[in-house]
Design an enzyme around this catalytic site. Structure first.
Site, PDB file in Angstrom:
ATOM      1  N   LEU A 180     -42.239 -84.034  57.938  1.00  0.00           N
ATOM      2  CA  LEU A 180     -43.709 -84.366  58.019  1.00  0.00           C
ATOM      3  C   LEU A 180     -44.600 -83.344  58.569  1.00  0.00           C
ATOM      4  O   LEU A 180     -45.658 -83.121  58.041  1.00  0.00           O
ATOM      5  CB  LEU A 180     -43.742 -85.518  59.059  1.00  0.00           C
ATOM      6  N   GLY A 181     -43.902 -82.185  59.295  1.00  0.00           N
ATOM      7  CA  GLY A 181     -44.565 -81.301  59.883  1.00  0.00           C
ATOM      8  C   GLY A 181     -43.852 -80.562  60.969  1.00  0.00           C
ATOM      9  O   GLY A 181     -42.484 -80.840  61.113  1.00  0.00           O
ATOM     10  N   GLY A 186     -43.773 -79.952  65.151  1.00  0.00           N
ATOM     11  CA  GLY A 186     -44.340 -80.454  66.267  1.00  0.00           C
ATOM     12  C   GLY A 186     -43.854 -79.206  67.492  1.00  0.00           C
ATOM     13  O   GLY A 186     -43.243 -78.578  66.956  1.00  0.00           O
ATOM     14  N   PHE A 222     -41.763 -77.440  69.601  1.00  0.00           N
ATOM     15  CA  PHE A 222     -40.178 -77.335  69.784  1.00  0.00           C
ATOM     16  C   PHE A 222     -39.505 -77.612  68.454  1.00  0.00           C
ATOM     17  O   PHE A 222     -38.125 -77.437  68.560  1.00  0.00           O
ATOM     18  CB  PHE A 222     -39.783 -77.797  70.926  1.00  0.00           C
ATOM     19  N   GLY A 223     -39.859 -77.992  67.501  1.00  0.00           N
ATOM     20  CA  GLY A 223     -39.169 -78.441  66.469  1.00  0.00           C
ATOM     21  C   GLY A 223     -39.768 -79.216  65.373  1.00  0.00           C
ATOM     22  O   GLY A 223     -41.022 -79.351  65.153  1.00  0.00           O
ATOM     23  N   ARG A 224     -38.984 -79.497  64.232  1.00  0.00           N
ATOM     24  CA  ARG A 224     -39.502 -80.250  62.963  1.00  0.00           C
ATOM     25  C   ARG A 224     -39.607 -81.686  63.111  1.00  0.00           C
ATOM     26  O   ARG A 224     -38.759 -82.074  63.752  1.00  0.00           O
ATOM     27  CB  ARG A 224     -38.440 -79.667  61.785  1.00  0.00           C
ATOM     28  N   ASP A 247     -51.546 -80.043  76.176  1.00  0.00           N
ATOM     29  CA  ASP A 247     -51.764 -79.659  75.024  1.00  0.00           C
ATOM     30  C   ASP A 247     -52.667 -80.595  74.155  1.00  0.00           C
ATOM     31  O   ASP A 247     -52.058 -81.016  73.035  1.00  0.00           O
ATOM     32  CB  ASP A 247     -50.465 -79.380  74.004  1.00  0.00           C
TER      33      ASP A 247
END
Length: 674
Positions: free
Chosen positions: A363-364, A366, A368-370, A482
């Site tokens: 999906l993309g 975020g 710290f990770g995928r 964030d």
């Protein structure tokens, strides 16, 4: 002749109705009732609670994250009147019996259960669903002002409440942390042995709740439908009922669902003051909707022995295969995970759900990770799985400690953390799947659907509500750090959810957060962070102000003019305000189709929230009140929002954006393309 004859013929009916009225009046005086099914019964219902055509009281209807209540319509007197000698009123004994059933959509997943409730009020509008069972919320849970006694039949574990298992019965006073609890079951009168019962068996069961005013003991007993009431109660707790309720109180049921759909039913109910509850006629009960298993066919009876022999011969091969697979799916477990253990997914299930974390499920990216889309094979529930690398800046254990706390957050405008998994050097986080993706693609992507003003205003108010929960309404202060459009996700109905807590920090109320490295996204960082390195509620408010500008203007926080120079979006809006044309900053793709007063309010509020001085920014509660129209917006002045202050902000951030004095000349140079 005809009239006397008519009267004589009507006498039996009149006598019958008179006796019925006398019986009802006596029942009201005696404070007792019996409902063998609920067809035609007068109850006060709210939320998802309904009486089905078949006579079942259905508290929840299989919809996720909702609640339902059903109460006897009249309050009952729980205290004897004071004597003529001036003595004080005394609490009365009571007893109730009911038959319930829980039908979960998936055999391996469940939602919270249901509760019998004695409460001062029938108004539970402020209560949350999920683990709060429609009785309390994160802010008032456990407060003496709640004034309720409940017996919960709970089918999930919540470390927050000290739950012992995902199949327990508890006695609750003013909150969901039980005064006494035990695994669901009963004591067999013949053998004295304890027999476990499953609350999710899809079979009806009986519960008795008895309060003895002399001893102040609440006894809870349960048994399968076909058995009489056991002699030994399942659990007991001493309750000072006079401190919980007043002279009159309501009796009824409350239930809620979490992220898994379930249906909670009450099939029959009786209640009595100062005596045992009337017996229920189980032969008259409406049928509980259940899934009926098919009987095995004759073919299976013949083939089963043959298949068993073949299975034995294949065991050696199976052992080797299982050993290899276990090594592949090996998971790491540590003692600290007990607090979050019930929400743990197996790596094998997540691996299969995401098709082996394939690129087509990506999906993309975020914090710290995928992030991958997944579908759980058994339940078919859609999920989003984030793979957190062990190379994250934070230590793995520290990061998981944050996740354990954040996993307890429950709000309609927060992305729900469903659980996690640890496998070797990775942490896998499992969230609700948001089919409409992130908000930023609707604001910036070419040829994307244009959000109406009503949708944008609802999104702004929804995220403000989630920040209020994080800053003020949860047990600790949560700083998101964030807040931006790409971290706001949209569900199937375009409802907004704030997500990505990879940078979040928690601290106790009355203390200050520690100084950290400056993290976040350029354009959203409050200017004071460059000097202090200490995040605060005010720095979250600054980012929220920039977020509101994004949503309203349809532009990124840092703009680029035709000459290649940079300009802060807040500067552009400020210049429009000074020229008296603040609504000209609204996204031109709306073509003027927006509520002028609402847009003007939001843009002016953006300027307040994005003020370079933290002390000048409003708190989130004030922001929510302003957006709701509950208080007037303070008058803005040139002194309050001066060029010098904006220049100060730019100097502190060390960026190359033009100062406010150059804004006027640059507004016309900003290209419309995104």
């Amino acid at each position: 002749m005809r009239r006397p004859e008519l009267i004589m013929r009507s006498l039996p009916l009149i006598l019958f109705l008179s006796l019925g009225s006398f019986h009802l009046a006596a029942a009201a005086v005696d404070d007792q009732f019996t409902f063998d099914g609920f067809a035609g019964v007068n109850l006060t219902l709210d939320g998802t609670a309904v009486v089905t055509p078949g006579g079942l009281l259905m508290l929840t209807n299989g919809t996720t994250l909702l609640k339902g209540h059903a109460f006897y319509p009249s309050p009952l007197r729980f205290f004897h009147e004071a004597t003529s000698g001036g003595g004080s009123s005394t609490v009365r004994s009571f007893s109730t019996a009911f038959v319930f059933g829980i039908v979960s959509e998936y055999a391996d997943l469940s939602s919270p259960g249901l509760a019998f409730v004695v409460a001062k009020s029938r108004d539970f509008s402020s209560a949350l669903q999920s683990q709060y069972m429609g009785l309390a919320n994160a802010r008032n849970n456990g407060n003496a002002s709640n004034h309720f006694l409940a017996v919960e039949l709970d089918t999930i574990v919540n470390a927050e409440f000290g739950d012992m298992s995902d199949n327990h019965v508890g006695i609750d006073v003013d909150g969901l942390a039980s005064a006494a609890a035990d695994d669901a079951g009963y004591h067999d009168d013949r053998t004295g042995a304890f027999v476990n019962m499953s609350l999710l068996s899809r079979a009806a069961a009986r519960v008795w709740v008895d309060f003895d005013a002399r001893t102040s003991l609440v006894n809870v007993t349960m048994a399968p439908l076909e058995l009489p009431k056991p002699t030994t109660p399942l659990l007991s707790a001493a309750v000072n009922l006079s401190a919980v309720i007043e002279d009159e109180a309501y009796v009824g049921f409350s239930s809620s669902t979490g992220v898994v759909a379930s249906r909670h039913y009450v099939l029959a109910w009786s209640f009595k003051m100062d005596g045992p509850a009337p017996s229920l006629n189980v032969s008259k009960l409406p049928a509980l909707p259940v899934t009926i298993a098919r009987a095995p066919s004759n073919v299976l009876k013949i083939l089963l022995p043959i298949a068993s022999a073949a299975l034995v011969s294949a065991l050696a091969i199976a052992v080797l295969v299982i050993h290899r697979r276990r090594r592949r799916y090996a998971e790491l477990k540590e003692e600290w995970e007990v607090a979050f253990g019930p929400h743990r997914f197996s790596y094998k299930d997540l691996f299969r759900a995401t098709n082996g974390f394939s690129d087509e499920r990506l999906l993309g990216f975020g914090g710290f990770g995928r992030v991958y889309k997944g579908v759980l094979l058994v339940s078919r529930v859609e999920i989003a799985v984030k793979k957190v690398s062990h190379e994250s800046r934070q230590g793995m254990k520290e990061f998981i400690a944050e996740v354990v706390s954040i996993g307890q957050l429950r709000h309609r405008n927060l992305v729900q953390l469903l659980g996690y998994c640890r496998q070797k050097g990775e942490l896998l986080l499992v969230y609700d799947y948001m089919p409409n993706g992130s908000l930023d693609k609707y604001l910036y992507a070419e040829n994307s659907k244009i959000l109406s003003w009503a949708q944008r205003f609802r999104i702004i108010k929804g995220i403000a509500s989630s920040i209020l929960y994080l800053h003020e309404d949860w047990e600790q202060v949560v700083l998101h750090r964030d807040i931006k459009a790409s971290n706001v996700l949209l569900d199937a109905e375009m409802n907004c959810r704030l997500g990505d807590f990879g940078l979040a920090r928690l601290y106790d109320r009355g203390t200050d957060p520690h100084t950290t490295h400056v993290v976040g996204t350029i354009g959203y960082l409050a200017p004071e962070l460059g000097h202090t390195g200490r995040p605060s509620k005010a720095s979250d408010i600054f980012a929220f102000g920039v977020f509101m500008l994004e949503v309203t203007c349809g532009r990124r926080p840092v703009l680029q003019d035709t000459n290649g120079g940079q300009l802060l979006l807040v500067d552009m809006v400020l210049e429009h305000w000074r020229q008296g044309t603040v609504t000209d900053a609204v996204d031109p793709r709306l073509q003027g189709d927006f509520a002028v007063e609402e847009a003007s309010l939001v843009l002016k509020l953006c300027l307040l929230c994005s003020h370079p001085l933290p002390s000048a920014r409003p708190g989130i509660r004030q922001v929510v009140q302003l957006l709701d129209g509950a208080m007037p917006l303070p008058e803005l002045s040139q002194a309050h929002l001066s060029c010098n202050m904006l220049a100060l902000m730019q100097n502190q951030m060390g960026n190359s954006c033009s100062v406010a004095s150059s804004v006027a000349g640059n507004i016309s140079d900003i290209p419309r393309a995104r």
